[in-house]
Design an enzyme around this catalytic site. Structure first.
Site, PDB file in Angstrom:
ATOM      1  N   ARG A   1       7.796   4.178  -4.975  1.00  0.00           N
ATOM      2  CA  ARG A   1       7.933   3.212  -3.869  1.00  0.00           C
ATOM      3  C   ARG A   1       6.905   2.078  -4.011  1.00  0.00           C
ATOM      4  NH1 ARG A   1       7.693   5.402   2.081  1.00  0.00           N
ATOM      5  NH2 ARG A   1       5.503   5.602   1.516  1.00  0.00           N
TER       6      ARG A   1
ATOM      7  N   TYR B   1       0.817  -1.208   0.000  1.00  0.00           N
ATOM      8  CA  TYR B   1       0.000   0.000   0.000  1.00  0.00           C
ATOM      9  C   TYR B   1       0.853   1.262   0.000  1.00  0.00           C
ATOM     10  CZ  TYR B   1       0.942   0.939   4.984  1.00  0.00           C
ATOM     11  OH  TYR B   1       1.542   1.226   6.180  1.00  0.00           O
TER      12      TYR B   1
ATOM     13  N   GLU C   1      13.028   2.778  13.666  1.00  0.00           N
ATOM     14  CA  GLU C   1      12.078   3.816  13.242  1.00  0.00           C
ATOM     15  C   GLU C   1      10.892   3.818  14.197  1.00  0.00           C
ATOM     16  OE1 GLU C   1      10.477   2.923   9.329  1.00  0.00           O
ATOM     17  OE2 GLU C   1      10.209   0.817   9.833  1.00  0.00           O
TER      18      GLU C   1
ATOM     19  N   LYS D   1       6.504  -1.751   1.810  1.00  0.00           N
ATOM     20  CA  LYS D   1       5.326  -1.145   2.466  1.00  0.00           C
ATOM     21  C   LYS D   1       4.162  -2.137   2.356  1.00  0.00           C
ATOM     22  CE  LYS D   1       3.222   3.356   3.257  1.00  0.00           C
ATOM     23  NZ  LYS D   1       3.460   3.390   4.701  1.00  0.00           N
TER      24      LYS D   1
HETATM   25  N1  PDD Z   1       3.231   5.085   7.306  1.00  0.00           N
HETATM   26  N2  PDD Z   1       7.984   3.832   8.607  1.00  0.00           N
HETATM   27  C1  PDD Z   1       6.824   3.160   8.710  1.00  0.00           C
HETATM   28  C2  PDD Z   1       6.828   1.838   9.394  1.00  0.00           C
HETATM   29  C3  PDD Z   1       5.643   3.702   8.180  1.00  0.00           C
HETATM   30  O1  PDD Z   1       4.483   3.017   8.282  1.00  0.00           O
HETATM   31  C4  PDD Z   1       5.677   4.994   7.580  1.00  0.00           C
HETATM   32  C5  PDD Z   1       4.459   5.640   6.993  1.00  0.00           C
HETATM   33  C6  PDD Z   1       6.915   5.651   7.496  1.00  0.00           C
HETATM   34  C7  PDD Z   1       7.050   7.003   6.835  1.00  0.00           C
HETATM   35  O2  PDD Z   1       6.908   6.899   5.452  1.00  0.00           O
HETATM   36  P1  PDD Z   1       6.357   8.127   4.589  1.00  0.00           P
HETATM   37  O3  PDD Z   1       7.166   9.299   4.960  1.00  0.00           O
HETATM   38  O4  PDD Z   1       6.594   7.692   3.201  1.00  0.00           O
HETATM   39  O5  PDD Z   1       4.912   8.317   4.922  1.00  0.00           O
HETATM   40  C8  PDD Z   1       8.039   5.038   8.011  1.00  0.00           C
HETATM   41  C9  PDD Z   1       2.008   5.566   6.716  1.00  0.00           C
HETATM   42  C10 PDD Z   1       1.788   7.034   6.853  1.00  0.00           C
HETATM   43  C11 PDD Z   1       0.860   4.717   7.205  1.00  0.00           C
HETATM   44  O6  PDD Z   1       1.064   3.522   7.316  1.00  0.00           O
HETATM   45  O7  PDD Z   1      -0.252   5.226   7.418  1.00  0.00           O
END
Ligand code: PDD
Length: 279
Positions: free
Chosen positions: A51, A32, A181, A149
């Protein structure tokens, strides 16, 4: 009414019907993206699509047939929904199989589902009398492919529930003393005016926001290094930030109930970076 996109159709979200044989439902066999939309315009769209493409390649899920039209479809969905700031969620599963089998049939079509929610703007953009986020530090319980993701977020959810039930709002993960993270965000630290973030690896998701923040820091002539961050560093840092597409940049003020001596928003580096975030 909130509209979603499913099965090549735009329809009210309550009317979406996903098969129980969809591999996303049965196995979490899906990936996703979450794309923020400001004033009806998707932000860093290309980066999110790149991505998503990588997540599909790494999981060997085929691209849906609407792949080339994703920008148009998302644009139309943004128009159909009222809010001017939205969060677009796009999920692609391997598809619907005829039986529950770990190995998928070869000819199944991927399922594409896209929905929109109202995006609450980051309260740290302009509020000065607001505390940072309280986090709990937890051993990273996730798999070894956090760079994908994937929708299989049960470890993140268990960790967040545990954090919330102990009075925190978020989680910072570590593996072998190394900080990875947040449960849904990346992490940055400031030491003596220099900024640090863990390097890209299979233990973290390479955040689109993370990369944007790195570029912003470089534009602002601030020093940014990708290096391993240890648990002990967290308690010595001048600032800790969490970044994501929905959070943008948000400061941490407490870890495991220990208050950090953080700078006030007016003096903090994160606020300066946030001010430049959308320029
Ligand atoms: N999540 N690390 C994890 C585990 C994440 O789930 C996310 C983002 C990020 C940051 O990625 P980005 O900057 O591309 O949003 C890092 C999204 C927002 C979610 O699952 O809702």
């Amino acid at each position: 009414m909130t509209y979603a996109y499913f099965n090549e159709t735009f329809l009210p979200i309550e009317e979406v019907r996903i098969s129980p044989l969809d591999r996303g439902f049965l196995f979490g066999d899906s990936v996703y993206e979450v794309i923020p939309v400001y004033e009806k315009k998707p932000f860093l769209f290309e980066e999110h699509i790149l991505r998503l493409k990588r997540s599909l390649e790494e999981t060997r899920i085929s691209r849906p047939k609407q792949w080339e039209n994703l920008e148009e479809i998302i644009g139309k969905l943004v128009e159909l929904n009222r809010a001017i700031n939205q969060s677009i969620y796009a999920q692609i599963s391997r598809g619907v199989d005829i039986n529950r089998s770990h190995i998928a049939e070869e000819d199944i079509e991927p399922t594409l589902f896209i929905m929109s929610s109202d995006l609450t703007l980051n309260p740290y953009r302009c509020e000065n009398n607001i505390e940072g986020i309280k986090v709990s530090l937890q051993e990273d319980p996730r798999w070894k492919r956090c760079d994908i993701k994937a929708t299989t977020l049960l470890p993140n959810i268990i960790a967040l529930n545990e954090a919330v039930s102990s009075g925190s709002q978020d989680v910072i993960f570590y593996r072998n003393q190394e900080v990875t993270e947040g449960a849904s965000s990346n992490i940055f630290l400031v030491f003596q005016g220099e900024v640090f973030t863990p390097p890209q690896s299979k233990n973290i998701l390479t955040g689109v926001t993370r990369n944007h923040v790195i570029n912003l820091l470089k534009d602002l002539n601030l020093t940014i290094s990708e290096r391993v961050i240890y648990i002990e560093d967290l308690f010595k840092a001048e600032e800790i930030w969490l970044t994501s597409s929905t959070k943008e940049i948000q400061p941490v003020s407490e870890i495991n109930k220990k208050k950090l001596s953080v700078r006030s928003p007016e003096k903090a580096l994160w606020r300066r970076v946030l001010e430049n975030f959308h320029n």
